[in-house]
Design an enzyme around this catalytic site. Structure first.
Site, mmCIF file in Angstrom:
data_model
loop_
_atom_site.group_PDB
_atom_site.id
_atom_site.type_symbol
_atom_site.label_atom_id
_atom_site.label_comp_id
_atom_site.label_asym_id
_atom_site.label_seq_id
_atom_site.Cartn_x
_atom_site.Cartn_y
_atom_site.Cartn_z
ATOM 1 N N ALA A 1 -9.220 118.218 76.822
ATOM 2 C CA ALA A 1 -10.139 118.061 77.946
ATOM 3 C C ALA A 1 -10.398 119.398 78.622
ATOM 4 C CB ALA A 1 -9.558 117.086 78.959
ATOM 5 N N ASP B 1 2.773 112.643 77.268
ATOM 6 C CA ASP B 1 2.837 112.583 75.816
ATOM 7 C C ASP B 1 4.289 112.358 75.423
ATOM 8 O OD1 ASP B 1 0.132 113.141 75.685
ATOM 9 O OD2 ASP B 1 0.427 115.298 75.409
ATOM 10 N N GLN C 1 -4.503 123.763 81.997
ATOM 11 C CA GLN C 1 -5.426 123.055 81.132
ATOM 12 C C GLN C 1 -6.562 123.958 80.677
ATOM 13 O OE1 GLN C 1 -4.872 119.962 80.004
ATOM 14 N NE2 GLN C 1 -6.662 120.067 78.697
ATOM 15 N N GLU D 1 -4.752 108.774 69.885
ATOM 16 C CA GLU D 1 -3.526 109.445 70.302
ATOM 17 C C GLU D 1 -2.486 108.400 70.698
ATOM 18 O OE1 GLU D 1 -4.137 112.356 73.321
ATOM 19 O OE2 GLU D 1 -5.490 113.599 72.110
ATOM 20 N N TRP E 1 0.509 108.659 71.103
ATOM 21 C CA TRP E 1 1.579 109.259 71.899
ATOM 22 C C TRP E 1 1.181 109.469 73.364
ATOM 23 C CZ3 TRP E 1 -1.362 111.897 68.279
ATOM 24 C CH2 TRP E 1 -2.227 112.872 68.789
ATOM 25 N N HIS E 2 -0.100 109.350 73.676
ATOM 26 C CA HIS E 2 -0.588 109.673 75.015
ATOM 27 C C HIS E 2 -0.599 108.402 75.860
ATOM 28 C CE1 HIS E 2 -3.208 111.962 77.924
ATOM 29 N NE2 HIS E 2 -3.524 110.709 78.263
#
Length: 498
Positions: free
Chosen positions: A161, A175, A140, A224, A226-227
């Site tokens: 993030a 996702d 990340q 989002e 898709w998240h």
């Protein structure tokens, strides 16, 4: 502050209720339709005057969030966002598995739920694909640095993030996209048939669309579709039932933190001395009581309810002299002086709740000795309106409003004289189905009080008192019972609020 019911506020617990409208289906006590299931182990006119009085009326039946935010990294309910990093910051789940052999990893519980979701989508004609799952702290960090270099930090912070602040690091976020690859990681996914199906059905499998459209000011991230975030079917269903759009709303949107009644799992009761007591719930049991008022000896029945839909629990009191009163809870604690909602209620058996999900405020459902079931709607957050008779033959029974099948709509639970517990499924628009027996031997119970959050976040159930004073808790499943357990003894002299 403690107070007498003749003067100032009591510290009372309330449950959120919502406005009523006439039931679409007449109810009849003689109906004992449907196939009985195994019972849990358990050994008008005078009232019409209520319409002329001033004062708020009940609010939503579903309660405020029952527990504070969860920050434990390993919990499926963990809240992680820009303000709340994971603890520890470099948390790494120990139960990661390859989700659907995609090469992306999720925690085992989330991966199993995702498999069920994908299979259901396929059966509905929608092919889905896993795009991304777990990311370590270091992965990340590299991704966030890339976005900062590419787009600048201000924009990067809306789409990515910082390490330690990412849901993907929990192993509970995934996702997804169309199997054919169209609209991959794009807002247009939300407008595809598959995207619409996911938004409508993800909760059934314990997922939510974590960053919904229009809530970037709350979540800190752009839309989002898709998240998906796995939070478990109980909380996901609870969020849907109460129309909470984000985890931030669900956990942090509770102005009652300083109020006298903080949780739908609190139990309020009056003892033989007329003291008003609050029993907070903790670890699946009731803790020692706190005195929150006095002078309650003449109470016939009390209800904990968000009467005016302000997010703070209030008290609705039905007095033996026929007065119906409302005590508005203060966010900082205590209650305002009683406001009269009506007179002539002394001979009525009532319950408080919301039969129509679209209404902001709750009403009162009840019957007089003639057995006519009356519904008193509240359409303004003020006085109750004139009643409508919605059923006959209810004399000698009890009534409770609760969401027994966990579909977000209030149902009617009624103890028949012979001991059957009858369930009338609510449709959320004011109607109920014919009765089904969901238990036997309930004539030994003299109190049925809905409870929210007693066994954990989003859980529902009944706290029931047996004639011998034993207090039981019966958890609700999706149209089924969890095993009963004893949660108290010696409650015989207590007047328990519903």
């Amino acid at each position: 502050m403690a107070a007498s019911h003749h003067t100032s506020p009591f510290r009372v617990r309330r449950r959120r209720a919502g406005a009523r409208v006439p039931l679409a289906v007449s109810l009849c006590a003689a109906l004992l339709l449907g196939t009985p299931v195994t019972a849990p182990a358990a050994g008008g006119t005078a009232v019409a005057h209520a319409a002329r009085t001033a004062g708020p009326a009940p609010a939503t039946v579903n309660p405020l969030p029952s527990l504070p935010p969860v920050f434990t990294a390993g919990s499926t309910a963990v809240l992680v966002n820009k303000s709340h990093p994971l603890n520890p910051l470099r948390y790494a789940p120990a139960d990661l598995v390859n989700a659907r052999s995609s090469g992306s990893y999720l925690r085992s519980e989330a991966a199993g739920a995702l498999n069920s979701l994908f299979n259901a989508a396929a059966n509905a004609g929608h092919g889905l694909a896993v795009v991304s799952g777990y990311r370590s702290y270091d992965t990340q960090a590299a991704l966030y640095d890339y976005y900062v270099r590419t787009y600048g930090q201000a924009y990067a912070d809306t789409i990515s993030a910082k390490p330690g602040y990412s849901e993907h690091q929990t192993g509970l976020a995934v996702d997804i996209g169309n199997a054919g690859g169209s609209c991959g990681l794009s807002t247009c996914f939300g407008e595809t048939p598959a995207g619409r199906w996911v938004a409508a059905n993800a909760y059934r499998y314990g997922f939510i669309v974590r960053y919904p459209n229009g809530y970037s000011g709350t979540t800190g991230y752009s839309y989002e579709p898709w998240h998906l975030r796995y939070i478990g079917p109980t909380i996901a269903a609870d969020m849907r039932a109460r129309s909470y759009p984000t985890l931030e709303h669900y956990f942090a949107g509770n102005p009652a933190a300083g109020a006298t009644i903080k949780s739908g799992s609190d139990l309020v009761a009056v003892n033989s001395a007329g003291q008003l007591l609050r029993y907070a719930a903790g670890s699946g049991k009731y803790l020692p009581p706190t005195v929150i008022g006095g002078g309650w000896s003449n109470l016939k029945q009390g209800f904990v309810v968000d009467w005016n839909a302000d997010g703070v629990y209030d008290l609705l009191a039905q007095w033996k002299d026929g007065k119906l009163g409302y005590y508005r809870g203060r966010a900082a604690g205590g209650f305002e002086a009683q406001r009269a909602v009506g007179w002539g209620w002394g001979d009525m058996t009532i319950t408080v709740g919301k039969m129509n999900r679209s209404h902001k405020y709750p009403g009162v459902l009840g019957f007089k000795p003639d057995g006519a079931l009356r519904y008193y709607p509240n359409t303004s957050g003020g006085a109750l309106s004139t009643f409508a008779i919605v059923g006959w033959g209810w004399g000698g029974r009890t009534i409770t409003l609760a969401d027994w099948n966990n579909d977000g709509n209030n149902d009617i639970l009624s103890q028949a004289p012979g001991g059957a517990l009858l369930y009338y499924r609510g449709n959320g628009t004011g109607g109920v189905a014919a009765s089904t027996a969901i238990g036997w031997g309930w004539h030994t119970m003299n109190v049925l009080a809905p409870s929210f959050g007693f066994s954990g976040i989003g859980t529902r159930g009944l706290t029931a008192r047996k004639n011998d004073g034993t207090l039981y808790y019966y958890g609700f499943g999706n149209g089924s019972w969890a095993p009963a357990r004893v949660v108290g003894n010696g409650w015989g002299p207590m007047q328990v609020f519903k």
